[in-house]
Design an enzyme around this catalytic site. Structure first.
Site, mmCIF file in Angstrom:
data_model
loop_
_atom_site.group_PDB
_atom_site.id
_atom_site.type_symbol
_atom_site.label_atom_id
_atom_site.label_comp_id
_atom_site.label_asym_id
_atom_site.label_seq_id
_atom_site.Cartn_x
_atom_site.Cartn_y
_atom_site.Cartn_z
ATOM 1 N N HIS A 101 0.849 -1.194 0.000
ATOM 2 C CA HIS A 101 0.000 0.000 0.000
ATOM 3 C C HIS A 101 0.878 1.235 0.000
ATOM 4 O O HIS A 101 2.028 1.192 0.445
ATOM 5 C CB HIS A 101 -0.956 0.014 1.196
ATOM 6 C CG HIS A 101 -0.286 -0.155 2.512
ATOM 7 N ND1 HIS A 101 0.087 -1.388 3.010
ATOM 8 C CD2 HIS A 101 0.115 0.746 3.439
ATOM 9 C CE1 HIS A 101 0.673 -1.229 4.182
ATOM 10 N NE2 HIS A 101 0.711 0.055 4.457
ATOM 11 N N HIS A 103 0.921 5.281 1.171
ATOM 12 C CA HIS A 103 0.261 6.329 1.950
ATOM 13 C C HIS A 103 0.289 7.639 1.169
ATOM 14 O O HIS A 103 1.337 8.028 0.642
ATOM 15 C CB HIS A 103 1.009 6.574 3.266
ATOM 16 C CG HIS A 103 0.981 5.425 4.224
ATOM 17 N ND1 HIS A 103 0.127 5.365 5.288
ATOM 18 C CD2 HIS A 103 1.723 4.278 4.280
ATOM 19 C CE1 HIS A 103 0.343 4.247 5.975
ATOM 20 N NE2 HIS A 103 1.306 3.566 5.375
HETATM 21 P P1 AMP Z 1 1.734 0.525 7.393
HETATM 22 O O1 AMP Z 1 2.288 0.882 8.750
HETATM 23 O O2 AMP Z 1 2.469 1.206 6.270
HETATM 24 O O3 AMP Z 1 1.589 -0.969 7.199
HETATM 25 O O4 AMP Z 1 0.305 1.185 7.357
HETATM 26 C C1 AMP Z 1 -0.867 0.533 7.656
HETATM 27 C C2 AMP Z 1 -1.911 1.628 7.728
HETATM 28 O O5 AMP Z 1 -3.170 1.029 7.529
HETATM 29 C C3 AMP Z 1 -1.970 2.382 9.050
HETATM 30 O O6 AMP Z 1 -1.798 3.769 8.800
HETATM 31 C C4 AMP Z 1 -3.357 2.059 9.590
HETATM 32 O O7 AMP Z 1 -3.947 3.150 10.232
HETATM 33 C C5 AMP Z 1 -4.100 1.680 8.336
HETATM 34 N N1 AMP Z 1 -5.192 0.710 8.481
HETATM 35 C C6 AMP Z 1 -5.123 -0.525 9.032
HETATM 36 N N2 AMP Z 1 -6.314 -1.155 8.954
HETATM 37 C C7 AMP Z 1 -7.153 -0.280 8.322
HETATM 38 C C8 AMP Z 1 -8.536 -0.333 7.969
HETATM 39 N N3 AMP Z 1 -9.287 -1.404 8.237
HETATM 40 N N4 AMP Z 1 -9.070 0.746 7.346
HETATM 41 C C9 AMP Z 1 -8.311 1.849 7.101
HETATM 42 N N5 AMP Z 1 -7.015 1.952 7.413
HETATM 43 C C10 AMP Z 1 -6.436 0.913 8.021
#
Ligand code: AMP
Ligand code: ZN
Length: 136
Positions: A101, A103
């Site tokens: 993903h 950001h």
């Molecule tokens: P990372 O640390 O790059 O793996 O980022 C994961 C991101 O996903 C974090 O910023 C979380 O807040 C976000 N996240 C996790 N689960 C969900 C969800 N169900 N809906 C929206 N955001 C999510």
């Protein structure tokens, strides 16, 4: 391919509802549930790739194009002053969800978001050494 145990596969493919601001055949862009700033969003490919090492080049390129679509929307509609793209790979880099993903973090003057790193001051020899190691 999707992964049945992956929450981002389910969100990307609409099996779990999400706050979607952009969607096309390959990607869904959703609001992050723990935003660094107002409008913080995530680009999710609809196929499962764990990280940058796993994602095919055309999917990686498409993710950037989807991020750009969302970035333009944010600039127009939220009045952002800037934007960071962040993409974590591996636990050591802060990746918590093992589905690629990207950001998209809109920035506002004085938003006090903590996203950037603290620069260090390596010697010329240290810089040469790492360059040799990478390219040698
Ligand atoms: P990372 O640390 O790059 O793996 O980022 C994961 C991101 O996903 C974090 O910023 C979380 O807040 C976000 N996240 C996790 N689960 C969900 C969800 N169900 N809906 C929206 N955001 C999510
Ligand atoms: Zn997945």
């Amino acid at each position: 391919m999707k992964n049945d145990n992956c929450i981002f596969c389910k969100i990307a493919n609409g099996e779990i509802p999400s706050r979607t601001l952009y969607e096309d055949e390959r990607y869904r862009v959703i609001l992050d549930m723990g935003p660094a700033t107002r409008g913080h969003a995530l680009v999710l490919p609809k196929e499962h790739f764990e990280n940058l090492y796993e994602i095919p080049d055309d999917w990686a390129a498409g993710a950037l194009a989807a991020a750009k679509k969302a970035a333009v929307l944010m600039k127009d509609k939220l009045g952002t002053d800037g934007l960071n793209l962040v993409q974590n790979n591996g636990e050591a880099a802060g990746q918590t969800v093992m589905h690629f993903h990207m950001h998209i973090i809109p920035r506002y003057k004085n938003d006090n978001a903590h996203i950037l790193w603290k620069p260090t001051s390596p010697s010329a020899e240290e810089l040469d050494d790492v360059l040799r190691q990478i390219t040698g």
